[in-house]
Design an enzyme around this catalytic site. Structure first.
Site, PDB file in Angstrom:
ATOM      1  N   GLY A  29       8.840  14.848 -51.157  1.00 21.46           N
ATOM      2  CA  GLY A  29       7.461  14.432 -51.393  1.00 21.46           C
ATOM      3  C   GLY A  29       6.739  15.646 -51.941  1.00 21.46           C
ATOM      4  CG  ASN A  33       9.322  18.130 -52.931  1.00 22.50           C
ATOM      5  OD1 ASN A  33       9.883  17.666 -51.936  1.00 22.50           O
ATOM      6  ND2 ASN A  33       9.136  17.426 -54.045  1.00 22.50           N
ATOM      7  CD1 TRP A 101      10.565  -1.358 -50.301  1.00 19.63           C
ATOM      8  CD2 TRP A 101      11.720   0.297 -51.270  1.00 19.63           C
ATOM      9  NE1 TRP A 101      11.574  -1.912 -51.054  1.00 19.63           N
ATOM     10  CE2 TRP A 101      12.284  -0.930 -51.654  1.00 19.63           C
ATOM     11  CE3 TRP A 101      12.286   1.491 -51.756  1.00 19.63           C
ATOM     12  CZ2 TRP A 101      13.393  -1.004 -52.512  1.00 19.63           C
ATOM     13  CZ3 TRP A 101      13.371   1.427 -52.598  1.00 19.63           C
ATOM     14  CH2 TRP A 101      13.917   0.181 -52.978  1.00 19.63           C
ATOM     15  NE  ARG A 102       4.267   6.931 -51.920  1.00 13.43           N
ATOM     16  CZ  ARG A 102       4.128   7.994 -52.718  1.00 13.43           C
ATOM     17  NH1 ARG A 102       4.314   7.882 -54.022  1.00 13.43           N
ATOM     18  NH2 ARG A 102       3.794   9.154 -52.215  1.00 13.43           N
ATOM     19  CG  ASN A 164       1.711  16.257 -58.470  1.00 15.58           C
ATOM     20  OD1 ASN A 164       2.371  16.181 -59.511  1.00 15.58           O
ATOM     21  ND2 ASN A 164       2.149  16.883 -57.387  1.00 15.58           N
ATOM     22  N   GLY A 256       7.288  21.367 -60.763  1.00 13.62           N
ATOM     23  CA  GLY A 256       5.913  21.800 -60.516  1.00 13.62           C
ATOM     24  C   GLY A 256       5.667  22.142 -59.049  1.00 13.62           C
ATOM     25  CG  ASP A 257       6.398  19.152 -56.241  1.00 12.47           C
ATOM     26  OD1 ASP A 257       5.262  18.977 -56.733  1.00 12.47           O
ATOM     27  OD2 ASP A 257       7.225  18.235 -56.062  1.00 12.47           O
TER      28      ASP A 257
END
Ligand code: AMP
Length: 307
Positions: A29, A33, A101-102, A164, A256-257
Protein backbone atom coordinates in the site's frame (compact mmCIF):
# COMPACT_ATOMS: atom_id res chain seq x y z
CA UNK A 1 16.17 10.15 16.70
CA UNK A 2 13.73 11.23 13.98
CA UNK A 3 10.21 9.85 14.46
CA UNK A 4 8.07 9.35 11.37
CA UNK A 5 4.37 8.50 11.40
CA UNK A 6 2.88 7.28 8.10
CA UNK A 7 -0.91 7.20 7.74
CA UNK A 8 -2.88 5.13 5.24
CA UNK A 9 -3.99 1.74 4.02
CA UNK A 10 -2.01 -1.47 3.70
CA UNK A 11 -3.62 -4.23 1.63
CA UNK A 12 -3.07 -7.90 1.02
CA UNK A 13 -1.35 -8.37 -2.33
CA UNK A 14 -1.99 -11.55 -4.32
CA UNK A 15 0.72 -11.76 -6.95
CA UNK A 16 1.33 -14.40 -9.62
CA UNK A 17 4.47 -16.51 -9.21
CA UNK A 18 6.53 -17.95 -12.07
CA UNK A 19 4.28 -21.05 -11.99
CA UNK A 20 1.06 -20.43 -13.93
CA UNK A 21 -1.96 -20.54 -11.63
CA UNK A 22 0.06 -20.13 -8.42
CA UNK A 23 -0.01 -16.94 -6.39
CA UNK A 24 1.87 -15.49 -3.43
CA UNK A 25 0.41 -13.43 -0.58
CA UNK A 26 2.15 -10.22 0.39
CA UNK A 27 1.30 -6.85 1.91
CA UNK A 28 1.53 -3.45 0.21
CA UNK A 29 0.00 0.00 0.00
CA UNK A 30 1.53 3.33 -0.99
CA UNK A 31 2.20 4.91 2.43
CA UNK A 32 2.95 1.50 3.89
CA UNK A 33 5.58 0.87 1.19
CA UNK A 34 7.26 4.14 2.15
CA UNK A 35 7.22 3.17 5.85
CA UNK A 36 8.68 -0.24 4.99
CA UNK A 37 11.56 1.15 2.87
CA UNK A 38 12.26 3.81 5.48
CA UNK A 39 12.50 1.25 8.29
CA UNK A 40 14.81 -0.82 6.08
CA UNK A 41 17.13 2.00 4.98
CA UNK A 42 17.20 4.09 8.14
CA UNK A 43 17.17 1.81 11.20
CA UNK A 44 17.87 4.89 13.36
CA UNK A 45 14.51 6.39 12.39
CA UNK A 46 11.50 5.40 14.48
CA UNK A 47 8.80 4.47 11.93
CA UNK A 48 5.15 4.11 13.00
CA UNK A 49 2.15 3.27 10.86
CA UNK A 50 -1.37 4.45 11.58
CA UNK A 51 -4.17 2.48 9.97
CA UNK A 52 -7.07 0.20 10.91
CA UNK A 53 -7.24 -3.57 10.43
CA UNK A 54 -9.67 -6.33 11.39
CA UNK A 55 -9.45 -8.91 14.17
CA UNK A 56 -8.97 -11.91 11.86
CA UNK A 57 -6.02 -14.08 10.92
CA UNK A 58 -4.84 -12.01 7.95
CA UNK A 59 -5.00 -8.78 9.98
CA UNK A 60 -2.91 -10.44 12.69
CA UNK A 61 -0.45 -11.53 9.99
CA UNK A 62 -0.15 -7.93 8.80
CA UNK A 63 0.65 -6.75 12.32
CA UNK A 64 3.27 -9.47 12.67
CA UNK A 65 4.76 -8.45 9.31
CA UNK A 66 4.95 -4.82 10.45
CA UNK A 67 6.67 -5.78 13.68
CA UNK A 68 9.12 -8.01 11.83
CA UNK A 69 9.87 -5.12 9.45
CA UNK A 70 10.72 -2.73 12.29
CA UNK A 71 7.49 -0.73 11.97
CA UNK A 72 5.76 0.31 15.19
CA UNK A 73 2.11 -0.86 15.17
CA UNK A 74 0.91 0.87 18.35
CA UNK A 75 -1.31 3.13 16.24
CA UNK A 76 -2.97 0.34 14.30
CA UNK A 77 -6.61 0.33 15.31
CA UNK A 78 -8.78 -2.80 15.28
CA UNK A 79 -12.21 -2.63 13.60
CA UNK A 80 -13.65 -6.03 14.59
CA UNK A 81 -16.45 -5.97 12.00
CA UNK A 82 -14.09 -5.32 9.05
CA UNK A 83 -10.89 -6.70 7.56
CA UNK A 84 -8.03 -5.42 5.40
CA UNK A 85 -8.43 -4.64 1.71
CA UNK A 86 -6.99 -6.87 -0.99
CA UNK A 87 -5.72 -6.61 -4.55
CA UNK A 88 -4.86 -9.16 -7.17
CA UNK A 89 -2.19 -8.66 -9.82
CA UNK A 90 -3.04 -10.26 -13.16
CA UNK A 91 -0.47 -10.77 -15.89
CA UNK A 92 -1.38 -10.79 -19.56
CA UNK A 93 1.65 -11.15 -21.84
CA UNK A 94 3.81 -9.32 -19.31
CA UNK A 95 1.30 -6.48 -18.80
CA UNK A 96 0.13 -6.12 -15.21
CA UNK A 97 -3.39 -5.15 -14.25
CA UNK A 98 -4.87 -4.77 -10.78
CA UNK A 99 -8.25 -5.82 -9.31
CA UNK A 100 -9.15 -4.33 -5.93
CA UNK A 101 -11.44 -5.40 -3.07
CA UNK A 102 -11.14 -2.48 -0.68
CA UNK A 103 -14.57 -0.83 -0.63
CA UNK A 104 -15.28 -1.99 2.95
CA UNK A 105 -11.73 -2.16 4.21
CA UNK A 106 -10.99 -1.46 7.87
CA UNK A 107 -8.60 1.36 6.83
CA UNK A 108 -11.60 3.47 5.82
CA UNK A 109 -12.18 3.98 9.55
CA UNK A 110 -8.65 5.12 10.37
CA UNK A 111 -9.75 8.71 11.09
CA UNK A 112 -12.89 7.96 13.11
CA UNK A 113 -11.31 9.10 16.37
CA UNK A 114 -9.67 12.55 16.36
CA UNK A 115 -8.10 11.99 19.81
CA UNK A 116 -6.34 8.89 18.55
CA UNK A 117 -4.98 10.81 15.55
CA UNK A 118 -3.77 13.65 17.75
CA UNK A 119 -2.11 11.25 20.21
CA UNK A 120 -0.23 9.48 17.41
CA UNK A 121 0.85 12.75 15.80
CA UNK A 122 2.07 14.10 19.16
CA UNK A 123 4.73 11.36 19.16
CA UNK A 124 6.06 12.15 15.66
CA UNK A 125 8.40 14.69 14.11
CA UNK A 126 7.38 13.97 10.51
CA UNK A 127 3.85 12.92 9.53
CA UNK A 128 3.37 11.40 6.09
CA UNK A 129 0.13 10.79 4.19
CA UNK A 130 -1.01 10.62 0.57
CA UNK A 131 -3.82 11.34 -1.85
CA UNK A 132 -4.81 7.67 -1.44
CA UNK A 133 -5.08 8.17 2.35
CA UNK A 134 -7.51 11.02 1.61
CA UNK A 135 -9.36 9.07 -1.10
CA UNK A 136 -10.34 6.12 1.11
CA UNK A 137 -11.98 8.37 3.73
CA UNK A 138 -15.49 9.78 3.55
CA UNK A 139 -15.76 13.58 3.49
CA UNK A 140 -16.30 13.83 7.25
CA UNK A 141 -13.29 11.70 8.25
CA UNK A 142 -11.16 13.41 5.59
CA UNK A 143 -11.94 16.73 7.28
CA UNK A 144 -11.02 15.24 10.68
CA UNK A 145 -7.67 14.02 9.36
CA UNK A 146 -6.88 17.35 7.67
CA UNK A 147 -7.76 19.22 10.84
CA UNK A 148 -5.45 17.04 12.98
CA UNK A 149 -2.65 17.52 10.45
CA UNK A 150 -3.19 21.29 10.49
CA UNK A 151 -2.94 21.33 14.29
CA UNK A 152 0.15 19.13 14.27
CA UNK A 153 1.80 21.47 11.78
CA UNK A 154 1.05 24.44 14.02
CA UNK A 155 2.79 22.57 16.82
CA UNK A 156 5.93 22.37 14.69
CA UNK A 157 5.60 18.91 13.13
CA UNK A 158 6.72 18.55 9.52
CA UNK A 159 3.85 17.31 7.33
CA UNK A 160 4.78 15.41 4.15
CA UNK A 161 2.31 14.56 1.39
CA UNK A 162 2.43 12.54 -1.83
CA UNK A 163 -0.61 13.49 -3.98
CA UNK A 164 -0.61 10.00 -5.60
CA UNK A 165 -3.50 10.84 -7.92
CA UNK A 166 -5.83 7.83 -8.40
CA UNK A 167 -8.98 8.99 -10.22
CA UNK A 168 -10.66 5.57 -9.79
CA UNK A 169 -10.80 6.11 -6.02
CA UNK A 170 -12.67 9.40 -6.38
CA UNK A 171 -16.23 10.26 -7.40
CA UNK A 172 -14.98 12.86 -9.90
CA UNK A 173 -11.70 14.40 -10.99
CA UNK A 174 -12.89 17.67 -9.49
CA UNK A 175 -13.40 16.09 -6.07
CA UNK A 176 -9.92 14.58 -6.39
CA UNK A 177 -8.10 17.76 -7.39
CA UNK A 178 -9.90 19.79 -4.68
CA UNK A 179 -9.01 17.29 -1.96
CA UNK A 180 -5.40 17.07 -3.16
CA UNK A 181 -4.97 20.83 -2.93
CA UNK A 182 -6.48 20.71 0.59
CA UNK A 183 -3.92 18.05 1.50
CA UNK A 184 -1.10 20.18 0.11
CA UNK A 185 -2.38 23.21 2.02
CA UNK A 186 -1.70 21.49 5.38
CA UNK A 187 1.72 20.22 4.24
CA UNK A 188 5.32 21.43 4.37
CA UNK A 189 6.75 18.87 1.97
CA UNK A 190 4.95 17.73 -1.22
CA UNK A 191 6.32 14.84 -3.30
CA UNK A 192 4.29 14.65 -6.55
CA UNK A 193 4.95 12.65 -9.74
CA UNK A 194 4.88 14.90 -12.78
CA UNK A 195 3.10 12.58 -15.22
CA UNK A 196 0.01 12.34 -12.97
CA UNK A 197 0.07 16.04 -12.12
CA UNK A 198 0.26 17.02 -15.79
CA UNK A 199 -2.75 14.80 -16.57
CA UNK A 200 -5.04 16.09 -13.84
CA UNK A 201 -3.85 19.64 -13.14
CA UNK A 202 -2.69 20.45 -16.68
CA UNK A 203 0.75 21.54 -15.50
CA UNK A 204 2.92 22.30 -18.53
CA UNK A 205 6.23 21.67 -16.71
CA UNK A 206 7.54 20.27 -13.39
CA UNK A 207 8.21 23.92 -12.41
CA UNK A 208 4.48 24.61 -12.81
CA UNK A 209 3.71 21.66 -10.51
CA UNK A 210 6.18 22.94 -7.90
CA UNK A 211 4.79 26.48 -8.09
CA UNK A 212 1.19 25.32 -7.70
CA UNK A 213 2.09 23.57 -4.41
CA UNK A 214 4.35 26.41 -3.20
CA UNK A 215 1.41 28.77 -3.78
CA UNK A 216 -0.74 26.95 -1.19
CA UNK A 217 1.96 27.19 1.47
CA UNK A 218 4.19 24.10 1.17
CA UNK A 219 7.89 24.96 1.44
CA UNK A 220 9.67 21.93 -0.01
CA UNK A 221 8.49 20.38 -3.27
CA UNK A 222 10.14 17.39 -4.94
CA UNK A 223 8.72 16.58 -8.39
CA UNK A 224 9.48 13.03 -9.54
CA UNK A 225 9.38 12.47 -13.28
CA UNK A 226 10.15 8.83 -14.18
CA UNK A 227 13.58 8.69 -15.76
CA UNK A 228 13.68 12.48 -16.34
CA UNK A 229 15.49 14.66 -13.77
CA UNK A 230 13.87 15.27 -10.37
CA UNK A 231 13.05 18.95 -9.87
CA UNK A 232 13.03 20.36 -6.36
CA UNK A 233 12.13 23.69 -4.83
CA UNK A 234 13.19 24.56 -1.29
CA UNK A 235 11.76 27.99 -0.58
CA UNK A 236 13.07 30.18 -3.40
CA UNK A 237 15.90 27.77 -4.26
CA UNK A 238 15.34 25.50 -7.25
CA UNK A 239 17.48 22.54 -8.28
CA UNK A 240 17.53 19.40 -10.40
CA UNK A 241 18.91 15.92 -9.81
CA UNK A 242 19.48 13.72 -12.88
CA UNK A 243 18.18 10.12 -12.88
CA UNK A 244 20.43 7.32 -14.13
CA UNK A 245 17.87 5.44 -16.29
CA UNK A 246 17.44 1.70 -15.99
CA UNK A 247 17.62 -0.05 -19.35
CA UNK A 248 15.30 -2.94 -18.46
CA UNK A 249 12.58 -1.82 -16.07
CA UNK A 250 10.91 -4.90 -14.56
CA UNK A 251 8.14 -3.36 -12.43
CA UNK A 252 7.65 0.30 -11.49
CA UNK A 253 5.32 -0.54 -8.56
CA UNK A 254 6.44 1.46 -5.50
CA UNK A 255 9.03 3.51 -7.45
CA UNK A 256 7.59 6.73 -6.08
CA UNK A 257 6.88 5.27 -2.62
CA UNK A 258 10.44 4.05 -2.16
CA UNK A 259 11.74 7.35 -3.54
CA UNK A 260 9.85 9.21 -0.77
CA UNK A 261 11.39 6.88 1.83
CA UNK A 262 14.80 7.76 0.40
CA UNK A 263 14.13 11.48 0.81
CA UNK A 264 13.13 10.97 4.47
CA UNK A 265 16.07 8.64 5.13
CA UNK A 266 18.49 11.14 3.56
CA UNK A 267 17.11 13.89 5.77
CA UNK A 268 17.46 11.69 8.87
CA UNK A 269 21.07 10.96 7.89
CA UNK A 270 21.80 14.70 7.75
CA UNK A 271 22.04 14.97 3.96
CA UNK A 272 21.13 18.13 2.06
CA UNK A 273 17.88 17.89 0.09
CA UNK A 274 19.92 17.56 -3.13
CA UNK A 275 21.96 14.64 -1.76
CA UNK A 276 18.87 13.08 -0.21
CA UNK A 277 17.21 13.08 -3.64
CA UNK A 278 20.30 11.46 -5.17
CA UNK A 279 20.02 8.77 -2.50
CA UNK A 280 16.27 8.40 -3.16
CA UNK A 281 16.97 7.93 -6.88
CA UNK A 282 19.45 5.15 -6.21
CA UNK A 283 16.89 3.42 -3.97
CA UNK A 284 13.99 3.58 -6.46
CA UNK A 285 16.38 2.59 -9.26
CA UNK A 286 16.84 -0.74 -7.44
CA UNK A 287 13.09 -1.06 -6.83
CA UNK A 288 12.10 -0.77 -10.53
CA UNK A 289 14.50 -3.59 -11.39
CA UNK A 290 12.63 -6.15 -9.28
CA UNK A 291 9.11 -7.55 -9.22
CA UNK A 292 6.67 -6.43 -6.54
CA UNK A 293 6.17 -3.43 -4.26
CA UNK A 294 8.50 -4.49 -1.44
CA UNK A 295 11.72 -5.78 -2.94
CA UNK A 296 14.89 -7.10 -1.45
CA UNK A 297 17.62 -4.45 -1.45
CA UNK A 298 20.88 -3.88 0.35
CA UNK A 299 20.68 -0.46 2.06
CA UNK A 300 24.43 -0.30 2.72
CA UNK A 301 25.21 -0.63 -1.00
CA UNK A 302 22.90 2.30 -1.77
CA UNK A 303 24.88 4.65 0.42
CA UNK A 304 28.11 3.83 -1.37
CA UNK A 305 26.47 4.48 -4.74
CA UNK A 306 24.91 7.81 -3.88
CA UNK A 307 27.95 9.46 -2.28
P1 AMP B 1 7.84 8.19 -11.00
O1 AMP B 1 6.89 8.13 -9.85
O2 AMP B 1 7.51 7.31 -12.15
O3 AMP B 1 8.12 9.58 -11.43
O4 AMP B 1 9.20 7.56 -10.45
C1 AMP B 1 9.72 7.84 -9.16
C2 AMP B 1 11.22 7.73 -9.18
O5 AMP B 1 11.60 6.39 -9.52
C3 AMP B 1 11.91 8.61 -10.20
O6 AMP B 1 12.13 9.92 -9.70
C4 AMP B 1 13.22 7.86 -10.37
O7 AMP B 1 14.12 8.20 -9.33
C5 AMP B 1 12.82 6.40 -10.24
N1 AMP B 1 12.58 5.83 -11.58
C6 AMP B 1 11.40 5.68 -12.22
N2 AMP B 1 11.57 5.13 -13.45
C7 AMP B 1 12.92 4.94 -13.59
C8 AMP B 1 13.77 4.41 -14.62
N3 AMP B 1 13.28 3.99 -15.79
N4 AMP B 1 15.09 4.37 -14.39
C9 AMP B 1 15.63 4.79 -13.21
N5 AMP B 1 14.90 5.29 -12.22
C10 AMP B 1 13.56 5.38 -12.39
Amino acid sequence: MMRVLAIGECMVEIAPTDTVGEFRLGFAGDTFNTAWYLALCAPDVSVSYLTAVGDDAISHNLRAFMQASGIDDRFVQTSPDRTIGLYLISLDKGERSFSYWRGQSAAKTLANDPDRLDAAMAEADVIYFSGITLAILDAEQRAVLLSSLRDARRQGKAIAFDPNLRPKLWVSSEEMTNAIMQGAAVSDIVLPSFEDEASWFEDATPEATANRYLNVGATTIVVKNGEAPVLYAEGSQIGEVPVVPVSNVIDTTAAGDSFNAGVFAGHAMGMSLHNGITYACSLSREVVQKKGALVDINPAALLVKSV
